[in-house]
Design an enzyme around this catalytic site. Sequence first.
Site: not given
Length: 846
Positions: A196, A198-200, A226, A291, A344
């Site tokens: 989540a 969800g862009s990747k 997720d 991630d 990040c």
Amino acid sequence: MGGRGRSRTQRRHFKQSRENVWKRPKSDLPSSDNNNNNNDNNENDKPNWQPFATQNPAFDEYYKEQGIVSPEEWDSFMEVLRKPLPSAFRINSSTQFCPDIRSQLENDFMKSLQAEVTDGEVEAIRPLPWYPENLAWQSNFSRMQLRKNQTLERFHEFLKLENEIGNITRQEAVSMVPPLFLDVRPYHFVLDMCAAPGSKTFQLLEIIHRSTKAGSLPDGMVVANDLDVQRCNLLIHQTKRMCTANLIVTNHEAQHFPGCRLNRNCSSSSERGVGSLSSISQLIFDRVLCDVPCSGDGTLRKAPDIWRKWNAGLGNGVHGLQVQIAMRGVSLLKVGGRMVYSTCSMNPVENEAVVAEILRKCGGSLELVDVSCELPQLVRRPGLKSWKVRDKGTWLVSYKDVPKYRRNVIVPSMFPSGISYVEPTETNHDMELGEKHENDGNGNSEDGFKPPEDPVALADELDKEICNFPLERCTRIVPHDQNGGAFFIAVFHKHSPLPAMQEKPHILQGVDEQSVKSPNQVIEDMKELEVISGNGTDEKFSEAASEADLIDNEPDGAAVEPHICITGEEHTSEEMQATGHRETDRKRAGGKRKLQTQGKWKGVDPVVFFKDESIINSIKTFYGIDESFPLNGHLVTRNNDINHVKRIYYISKSVKDVLELNFSVGQQLKITSIGLKMFERQSSREGSSAPCSFRISSEGLPLILPYITKQILYASPVDFKHLLQYKTIKFADFVDAEFGQKASNQMMGCCVIVLSKGNNALDNHAQVNESTIAIGCWKGRASLTVMVTAIDCQELLERLLMRKEPENGSLGQEEKSDVEANKVQDSNGSIEKNENAEKIKLATSS
């Protein structure tokens, strides 16, 4: 355990809509009326609006000491970090309109927006030079500028429309990097562990679908997982724009993701992850994207509220969870596979320290890959070799400096050497002060770990420990290098199965044995890995932001829907109410959720193979579906009661194999969404009299279109345009009278209208390919009604206008005014339904 508790504040961000702190509140805006009338009375009552604080002394001290950037760069680094983040987006490479969108950006927006840039040397929008084929773009306008600047309105509306359709994905630029380093191929099984919003995941799906021909599916698939239910719903909402049959969405703690091992004694070398059920005995993956949840300080430009909340304890608190998730990812990775670990965050405790611990635990079976030659135009920096740990206001150089009462929180893996120290006693005075873990490696497969010198003496001499792993192979991205966010990426290659081991930390004098156990103790054999928390329980760590895309991936002004779907479906009001009851019951139950290992999952609709031969045969007969299209065994539903099935989903062979494996192992996977919505039950009054009780959904139409031989018509560009504009047209009102006659002769129910390339409808069945444009319609007693949403109709009209093929009878520039007149927008920028909305609803309601 104080560090862990502090990071729980970030979890609440995902349960509520996050306010845009860059946006100035209207109530705080200066008003001329207020200034004139209330100067005397309210001068001291309402203080002037102040910008959001973009500084934190603890942040400055911490990262200056860690040497994230050189002292000469510090001012530039902080200056960029305090500015809003430029908007970025990625074109969906698998959409049929990808070349058109790229051409529109290159030939239209790049030129028309340049006048809005104050600095003439800066480009208004530009393709990211490191992303392949000009598919990723960045604008030098912040999200607030796009919303407020009237001259940017057309570009802003373009972004919102294409994002909602799924032709582009609005995503932070640095967030696009990890999937590229993953080196995904169309036949790979990919696991996105913390997926989540969800862009990747969407990016991974693009890659496996890109070379697929019309009517076919790739051999690979993506499992997107997720932990948080609401973030899982957001993940489903984002990925359903892809319209894919090669995706499974699951809801598990990443560090305990099920292995779905059918036979414990099967050889790992024979496990491919693809093929028939007999060849799949364990769910392992060719690629794993890890991630992980992190403190998120790399997203300060997009989420400036982190400035006031930041402290060093945030990174310390999630370090153990990050190691656990990464080790679980390595155990699910097949030999020869690749895993990408990313955050990040700029904190080395969350980045280099985790990478070093992974290599330490895996020995020579895992290699840290040097990707410095990949994406050559991406500005990046090598990973750090040394760092310190900050705890309770104190800098700690090595684990021997950690007070005994903090050694259950500050663990050896946080330090560069990873050394666990023992206090000298009468029985161990001959033992070296620093003792390494049992299985050490240097990131390569050839050698074990051979320290060149004593790290303890080195730490005393340099006031820092030096890590002996090749952490310079990691990738660090900092904001001021290319005007973006911050990100950390490490790429691993698995050479061999992980060694069976049990890490045994040393006992410290005067400290209870249980209190000094490593929080990342690993017990592993060749097939499975189990992660145990330091106190012997399955501790549930708090989850921080792995990326702050919750706002960017949504149309501006739109709130995240809290119940998009628990099961991966769009619910009716009755279903939503039932879902709400399930959620309420779950909350009333209270207590800590215990992980199930088998059986059905409560609160989630079942996944059932649809095997009703009578319905399947009626669908085949009505649409004339060619036998070469595999329906049997590829259809699933979310309802055990066959008589009340509303939606039928199509799954690829790879997803089918995984689903069968999941049934064989007792449904260990908690599946929240699966497959591509292919057929929907007719529920309107007219639909009850149709020969076939199911219609083809818009999502599934592109896949099944090449195999349909009945209920399909070819319309001239003019009639096709009129259908998109007016939504409902009587048979006698079509420009091509022959087409109107053919439409009236179709059986009542769903039919497919294909855009013809000539002036008239084609008499013969033309070959369908990737460029074919088609829509679903409802053939009633006297008219055709489009079964496509208003926003899809608008986008398709604009795409056709961009193609400009008047010589073939296609839509020309002179018809643009008709399309503009047909568009009606409300104050929020959403498309209102036209006067035929009720007719469309009658034909398309589910």
